[in-house]
Enzyme design. Structure first.
Site, mmCIF file in Angstrom:
data_model
loop_
_atom_site.group_PDB
_atom_site.id
_atom_site.type_symbol
_atom_site.label_atom_id
_atom_site.label_comp_id
_atom_site.label_asym_id
_atom_site.label_seq_id
_atom_site.Cartn_x
_atom_site.Cartn_y
_atom_site.Cartn_z
ATOM 1 N N GLU A 1 0.890 -1.129 -0.200
ATOM 2 C CA GLU A 1 -0.020 -0.065 -0.127
ATOM 3 C C GLU A 1 0.780 1.349 0.029
ATOM 4 O OE1 GLU A 1 -3.844 1.131 2.519
ATOM 5 O OE2 GLU A 1 -2.164 1.621 3.559
ATOM 6 N N GLU B 1 -4.309 14.161 13.557
ATOM 7 C CA GLU B 1 -5.700 13.522 13.735
ATOM 8 C C GLU B 1 -5.595 12.171 14.231
ATOM 9 O OE1 GLU B 1 -9.203 11.228 12.277
ATOM 10 O OE2 GLU B 1 -6.801 11.056 11.972
HETATM 11 P P1 GTP Z 1 -8.114 -0.210 6.671
HETATM 12 O O1 GTP Z 1 -8.827 -1.551 6.942
HETATM 13 O O2 GTP Z 1 -7.658 0.415 8.046
HETATM 14 O O3 GTP Z 1 -7.005 -0.490 6.079
HETATM 15 O O4 GTP Z 1 -9.131 0.763 6.102
HETATM 16 P P2 GTP Z 1 -9.402 0.527 4.375
HETATM 17 O O5 GTP Z 1 -9.266 -0.810 3.771
HETATM 18 O O6 GTP Z 1 -10.980 1.221 4.234
HETATM 19 O O7 GTP Z 1 -8.336 1.517 3.856
HETATM 20 P P3 GTP Z 1 -8.282 3.119 3.824
HETATM 21 O O8 GTP Z 1 -7.527 3.280 2.219
HETATM 22 O O9 GTP Z 1 -9.591 4.020 4.080
HETATM 23 O O10 GTP Z 1 -7.214 3.371 4.757
HETATM 24 C C1 GTP Z 1 -6.055 2.927 4.953
HETATM 25 C C2 GTP Z 1 -5.106 3.723 5.907
HETATM 26 O O11 GTP Z 1 -5.113 5.263 5.464
HETATM 27 C C3 GTP Z 1 -5.339 3.741 7.270
HETATM 28 O O12 GTP Z 1 -4.543 2.627 7.871
HETATM 29 C C4 GTP Z 1 -4.590 4.898 7.695
HETATM 30 O O13 GTP Z 1 -3.205 4.812 7.598
HETATM 31 C C5 GTP Z 1 -4.849 5.890 6.485
HETATM 32 N N1 GTP Z 1 -6.215 6.588 6.774
HETATM 33 C C6 GTP Z 1 -7.276 6.306 6.381
HETATM 34 N N2 GTP Z 1 -8.305 7.221 6.901
HETATM 35 C C7 GTP Z 1 -7.543 8.167 7.632
HETATM 36 C C8 GTP Z 1 -8.025 9.179 8.609
HETATM 37 O O14 GTP Z 1 -9.212 9.361 8.783
HETATM 38 N N3 GTP Z 1 -7.116 9.702 9.472
HETATM 39 C C9 GTP Z 1 -5.876 9.133 9.322
HETATM 40 N N4 GTP Z 1 -4.985 9.897 10.344
HETATM 41 N N5 GTP Z 1 -5.384 8.355 8.405
HETATM 42 C C10 GTP Z 1 -6.171 7.444 7.619
HETATM 43 MG MG MG Z 2 -4.779 -0.090 6.535
#
Ligand code: GTP
Ligand code: MG
Length: 216
Positions: free
Chosen positions: A152, A167
């Site tokens: 990723e 945040e």
């Molecule tokens: P995960 O199951 O956590 O991997 O979520 P997802 O599969 O929906 O993936 P998504 O692309 O939304 O987010 C993956 C990663 O992006 C997280 O593990 C964080 O590192 C980062 N991230 C996503 N949303 C946020 C947020 O609202 N705030 C912050 N600080 N980081 C975020």
């Molecule tokens: Mg993640």
């Protein structure tokens, strides 16, 4: 109670170690690509679109927690196919246009397969989170053969990164139940960061235009 034979335990331990190593190798492959892009850009344009990059491999504990949260088999095959952020790289850029430039350059590399692109810059999360998430699959050549491994890649500006790290701290400080007033202020801060990004990018273009005029 029947105990597992020692050879079986050793075999499982080796399998897990090699599984985790595979993700470290995948990160090394992407890091090399990033280094090449950085050096070539610097050489050609006397400018570096990549400010910083950091990587991490998810700990076995976090992998198990995610597996438990999402449900699924407790097998390495299942984990490999379903948890796509075991290897992660975060790249920070000065300007938003650099983010798309880097993404484009990675997409053009024939040995990388783009699995998913989530554009939280064009479509920010309701809390204000902005970043470009790209999941790529990179071939890793191990002694037993080729493994296609997911990594990723999160690409964001310095301002977006500043916001996201604060945040993240606040989110965990309040045990994921952030009071409304903080949520509102964080959203405002995200909007300010976006304004700063836009302003810095405009200034950057203006300075470049003057530089080119002088050169002509
Ligand atoms: P995960 O199951 O956590 O991997 O979520 P997802 O599969 O929906 O993936 P998504 O692309 O939304 O987010 C993956 C990663 O992006 C997280 O593990 C964080 O590192 C980062 N991230 C996503 N949303 C946020 C947020 O609202 N705030 C912050 N600080 N980081 C975020
Ligand atoms: Mg993640």
């Amino acid at each position: 109670m029947n105990s597992l034979p020692i050879d079986k335990i050793k075999e499982m331990k080796n399998e897990i170690t090699r599984f985790m190593m595979m993700y470290r190798f995948a990160i090394s492959e992407i890091e090399t690509k990033i280094d090449i892009l950085k050096d070539e850009f610097h050489f050609l344009h006397d400018y570096n679109p990549i400010e910083n990059s950091i990587s991490r491999v998810k700990s076995p504990e976090s992998i198990m927690k995610k597996l438990y949260r999402k449900g699924g088999d407790l097998s390495l095959q299942y984990i490999k196919e379903n948890i796509k952020d075991i290897a992660g790289i975060r790249i920070t850029c000065s300007f938003v246009s650099d983010i798309y430039r880097i993404c484009d350059l990675l997409q053009k590399q024939s040995d990388l397969k783009i699995i998913e692109v989530k554009d939280y810059i064009k479509n920010p999360k309701p809390n204000g989170y902005k970043s470009l998430h790209v999941i790529v699959e990179v071939p890793v050549f191990m002694s037993h053969g080729q493994e296609d491994v997911c990594v990723e890649i999160q690409i964001r500006t310095i301002a977006m990164d500043f916001w996201a790290s604060l945040e993240h701290k606040i989110y965990y400080k309040f045990n994921k139940e952030v009071p409304l007033s903080f949520l509102e202020e964080l959203k405002e801060a995200a909007d300010s960061a976006a304004l700063l990004d836009a302003k810095m990018e405009r200034l950057h273009h203006e300075v470049n235009a003057i530089k080119h005029e002088k050169e002509d």
